[in-house]
Scaffold this active site. Structure first.
Site, mmCIF file in Angstrom:
data_model
loop_
_atom_site.group_PDB
_atom_site.id
_atom_site.type_symbol
_atom_site.label_atom_id
_atom_site.label_comp_id
_atom_site.label_asym_id
_atom_site.label_seq_id
_atom_site.Cartn_x
_atom_site.Cartn_y
_atom_site.Cartn_z
ATOM 1 N N ASP A 22 1.046 -1.228 -0.132
ATOM 2 C CA ASP A 22 -0.010 0.034 0.026
ATOM 3 C C ASP A 22 0.836 1.279 0.118
ATOM 4 O O ASP A 22 0.406 2.414 -0.617
ATOM 5 C CB ASP A 22 -0.991 -0.048 1.162
ATOM 6 C CG ASP A 22 -1.890 1.203 1.174
ATOM 7 O OD1 ASP A 22 -2.435 1.351 0.031
ATOM 8 O OD2 ASP A 22 -2.386 1.535 2.296
ATOM 9 N N HIS A 67 -8.329 -4.902 15.858
ATOM 10 C CA HIS A 67 -8.959 -3.719 16.253
ATOM 11 C C HIS A 67 -8.883 -3.696 17.685
ATOM 12 O O HIS A 67 -8.994 -4.531 18.307
ATOM 13 C CB HIS A 67 -10.327 -3.735 15.637
ATOM 14 C CG HIS A 67 -11.410 -4.810 16.497
ATOM 15 N ND1 HIS A 67 -11.942 -4.273 17.628
ATOM 16 C CD2 HIS A 67 -11.812 -5.923 16.371
ATOM 17 C CE1 HIS A 67 -13.047 -5.290 18.133
ATOM 18 N NE2 HIS A 67 -12.584 -6.398 17.179
ATOM 19 N N GLY A 68 -9.045 -2.505 18.167
ATOM 20 C CA GLY A 68 -8.917 -2.482 19.926
ATOM 21 C C GLY A 68 -10.542 -1.984 20.302
ATOM 22 O O GLY A 68 -11.376 -1.835 19.576
ATOM 23 N N GLU A 118 -11.905 6.492 29.784
ATOM 24 C CA GLU A 118 -12.774 7.438 30.744
ATOM 25 C C GLU A 118 -13.936 6.704 31.600
ATOM 26 O O GLU A 118 -14.345 7.638 32.572
ATOM 27 C CB GLU A 118 -13.054 8.696 30.095
ATOM 28 C CG GLU A 118 -11.928 9.449 29.889
ATOM 29 C CD GLU A 118 -10.735 9.001 29.084
ATOM 30 O OE1 GLU A 118 -9.575 8.938 29.670
ATOM 31 O OE2 GLU A 118 -10.999 8.408 27.920
ATOM 32 N N ASP A 175 -3.498 11.593 32.276
ATOM 33 C CA ASP A 175 -4.201 11.228 31.061
ATOM 34 C C ASP A 175 -3.537 11.535 29.672
ATOM 35 O O ASP A 175 -3.987 11.662 28.687
ATOM 36 C CB ASP A 175 -5.571 11.744 30.883
ATOM 37 C CG ASP A 175 -6.433 11.310 29.649
ATOM 38 O OD1 ASP A 175 -6.025 10.022 29.449
ATOM 39 O OD2 ASP A 175 -7.152 11.990 29.217
ATOM 40 N N ARG A 186 1.151 12.338 23.939
ATOM 41 C CA ARG A 186 0.716 13.463 24.385
ATOM 42 C C ARG A 186 1.521 14.218 25.441
ATOM 43 O O ARG A 186 0.993 15.344 25.780
ATOM 44 C CB ARG A 186 -0.731 12.970 24.985
ATOM 45 C CG ARG A 186 -1.720 12.924 23.844
ATOM 46 C CD ARG A 186 -3.127 12.019 24.114
ATOM 47 N NE ARG A 186 -3.814 12.341 25.408
ATOM 48 C CZ ARG A 186 -4.750 11.522 25.487
ATOM 49 N NH1 ARG A 186 -5.286 10.696 24.667
ATOM 50 N NH2 ARG A 186 -5.538 11.641 26.968
ATOM 51 N N TRP A 201 -5.929 19.845 14.845
ATOM 52 C CA TRP A 201 -6.516 18.443 15.055
ATOM 53 C C TRP A 201 -6.897 17.590 14.095
ATOM 54 O O TRP A 201 -7.427 16.519 13.989
ATOM 55 C CB TRP A 201 -8.164 18.606 15.931
ATOM 56 C CG TRP A 201 -8.389 17.711 16.978
ATOM 57 C CD1 TRP A 201 -9.266 16.541 16.692
ATOM 58 C CD2 TRP A 201 -8.041 17.482 18.258
ATOM 59 N NE1 TRP A 201 -9.288 15.973 17.942
ATOM 60 C CE2 TRP A 201 -8.366 16.481 18.899
ATOM 61 C CE3 TRP A 201 -6.809 18.147 19.071
ATOM 62 C CZ2 TRP A 201 -8.480 15.912 20.266
ATOM 63 C CZ3 TRP A 201 -6.689 17.804 20.388
ATOM 64 C CH2 TRP A 201 -7.355 16.677 20.881
#
Length: 623
Positions: free
Chosen positions: A45, A207-208, A213, A350, A378, A523
């Protein structure tokens, strides 16, 4: 405004909205009849310019295209070829990366929808609208980040914790598998990934789950793409039991889970948080066929409150909350963990670990080369990890003014934390701890929106953000379907002139080669091409192209709504096309404190835009 619980917008959807969420497959045109997709197609790909078959534009997730028909000399001529509106009142965040096969685009939309479009004209071929129950619990908007394709099927996840296979030509459901209790917080927002186990020769759908939260235990799944039957499941909280072929297999890590405190008063013998420990792998996995390894990020531990995952009167540094907030190498044959590297031990902020894992060849300062992963976390640090064993090779900040840690120790692989940055326990008789200001905030120096890597420049193009946050601890107890945080927060500005900062980073030196600042948070994902171009979108609706070497802005187009998705590019009939999903939403306007106020003027939307150089002027132009 103090935020102490999930936004009201994320409460169970109203009956009025649900009344229009009907399962449908609108055959508005003859069946797409695109060619079936083979594993060889997926494996190549990243080299094929005519199709985009995987999230990340290849199993290496580099988001790099060898196309150069649109380049730094003629990109100013880009014009819209067509735009397709997703329609009706279901807008909100449109975070999907489209895929394309044999002239058909498959793009997912908010509220668990899928659209098949003619890539040349934008004509709709079919639509699938999933019926959602009232009591779904998505944390961060009703988003979906994309689909996968293999054989004659399209695969995607839903907000009510299902993974669904559709016939790629008709949109009809082939199979539908439930994997978790959506009322407890299980959802699926990430795109599935196709891999081929090099040992068994089997193609697997990976997949997850989402839901950290709400106190879920994060789980990674492998399925038979033909039937949807589970092959294995691997939880990402230490000591929890995995499954293989429908039976218990092995616990993740040490069965005694020493990285989580004991509590002899409970049924499990562990603290409450261990039973609801998070670690959800909600982003798409990468795959390294050379080492036969699935590589995926693990989410934040639950709850956010670090003291709920630390023994009474203990030290958070003694309890790492494995296997959360890090990257995991998984054996595709058995689902066993091959290696694990933790970015943020006992994560109190978080920071999670779900941002994409880009596979690339890393050359260190001494010229030695490694097969590596690149990860912009993050927590504000950029990590280079040896993907053969999970050992750290390099780490450096990619954003300004990180407060929670001074640096990452390259010998131990652990962060060197600054004192006073973990939110303290409430004082006796109080229900709230003293606020502490931390940077980055939980929305991150970069969030899920993927960076790109250029094979020409050797640079990573990181959609970063500069902001900060006040955190304070609160009392926390698990209640099914309720937010499981134990933290209050408010996000604030760091700089007056910008929040977003697109940065070109050198992975060897850690230097910022160039940057381009944006007033609103970034974003959207990033695309790099051989035409010396970098594409991304902005919160105020512009789709932009930059010179990959210098950062000069070369072109922009106003799409009418904020862009929070990754762009793609492909070749069709001798022309290069660039496409991007448009429609503002996601976590920032829901969780973002001051940032939510900043983005209020941005209009919502839902559409897919495609650009190309006009057919009457395809010759390379001089500027």
């Amino acid at each position: 405004m103090t935020i102490r619980s999930l936004p009201a917008a994320l409460s169970p959807l109203s009956m009025a909205v649900q009344a229009v969420l009907l399962v449908s497959s609108l055959a508005l045109a003859p069946a797409a009849n695109a060619k079936p997709v083979t594993w060889e197609d997926i494996a190549n790909d990243h080299l094929n310019t005519q199709n985009v078959l995987q999230y990340g534009m290849g199993t290496n997730a580099q988001r790099w295209s060898p196309l150069a028909m649109v380049n730094d000399k003629n990109v100013f001529k880009l014009t819209p070829a067509w735009s397709y509106s997703f329609g009706d009142e279901r807008q909100r965040g449109q975070e999907s990366q489209a895929i394309i096969n044999d002239g058909v685009i498959y793009v997912t939309g908010s509220y668990s929808r899928v659209f098949a479009l003619d890539a040349k004209t934008g004509r709709r071929l079919w639509t699938y609208n999933h019926r959602l129950p009232d009591n779904i619990r998505p944390c961060c908007d009703v988003v979906n980040r994309g689909a996968a394709i293999f054989g004659d099927k399209i695969y995607f996840g839903t907000l009510d914790a299902r993974v669904i296979a559709l016939n790629k030509d008709t949109g009809k459901v082939v199979w539908n598998k439930k994997f978790g209790d959506h009322s407890a917080g299980y959802t699926m927002t990430g795109a599935p990934t196709l891999i081929k186990d090099q040992k068994s020769g089997k193609v697997l759908l990976i997949h997850g789950s989402s839901g950290d939260e709400f106190g879920v235990v994060g789980q990674l799944y492998a399925r038979d793409p033909e039937t949807g039957e589970e092959v294995w499941m691997r939880p990402f909280v230490e000591g929890h039991m995995g499954r293989l072929n429908g039976k218990d297999s092995t616990p993740t890590g040490d069965v005694k889970a020493p990285s989580w405190p004991d509590d002899p008063t409970t049924e499990t013998g562990k603290v409450e948080s261990w039973s609801h420990g998070g670690g959800a792998p909600w982003q798409s996995a990468s795959f390294d066929p050379e080492t036969n390894t699935i590589i995926v990020g693990a989410g934040n531990p639950g709850p956010w409150n670090t003291w709920a995952r630390t023994s009474k009167d203990g030290n958070p540094h003694d309890f790492d909350s494995l296997y959360t907030s890090g990257q995991v190498g998984v054996d595709p044959t058995t689902g066993e963990v091959k290696w694990f590297y933790q970015h943020t031990p006992n994560d109190a902020w978080d920071f999670s670990g779900n941002n994409e894992l880009v596979l690339f060849d890393y050359k260190d300062k001494d010229g030695k080369q490694y097969k590596a992963t690149a990860h912009a976390d993050r927590n504000g640090f950029f990590y280079v990890v040896d993907r053969t064993n999970g050992k750290l090779k390099n780490a450096f900040p990619f954003v300004d003014n990180i407060t929670w840690a001074s640096h990452i120790d390259l010998k131990t692989g652990r962060p060197v934390e600054n004192e006073g940055q973990r939110p303290a326990k409430p004082l006796p008789g109080e229900t709230k701890g003293k606020p502490v200001e931390v940077s980055p905030p939980f929305l991150g120096g970069k969030n899920w929106n993927p960076m790109a890597y250029s094979q020409d420049t050797g640079l990573f193009y990181v959609p970063a953000n500069h902001w900060k946050e006040e955190y304070w601890t609160e009392e926390v107890n698990y209640k099914k379907g309720s937010a499981y945080l134990g933290i209050g927060f408010r996000i604030k500005r760091m700089y007056e002139d910008h929040v977003g900062s697109l940065r070109a980073m050198d992975p060897t030196t850690g230097k910022v080669v160039w940057e381009h600042n944006e007033r609103l948070p970034l974003w959207a994902g990033v695309l790099a091409t051989k035409g010396n171009l970098v594409f991304t979108g902005t919160g105020d609706g512009y789709f932009k192209a930059f010179n990959a070497k210098t950062g000069e802005e070369l072109w922009k187009f106003q799409t009418g709504s904020g862009i929070v998705s990754p762009p793609i590019t492909w070749e069709q009939d001798g022309e290069q096309y660039i496409g991007v999903t448009v429609g503002y939403g996601g976590a920032v306007p829901l969780w973002g404190g001051d940032m939510a106020e900043l983005t209020k003027p941005v209009a919502q939307g839902g559409s897919f835009w495609v650009f190309k150089i006009p057919a009457w002027d395809t010759k390379t132009a001089k500027r």
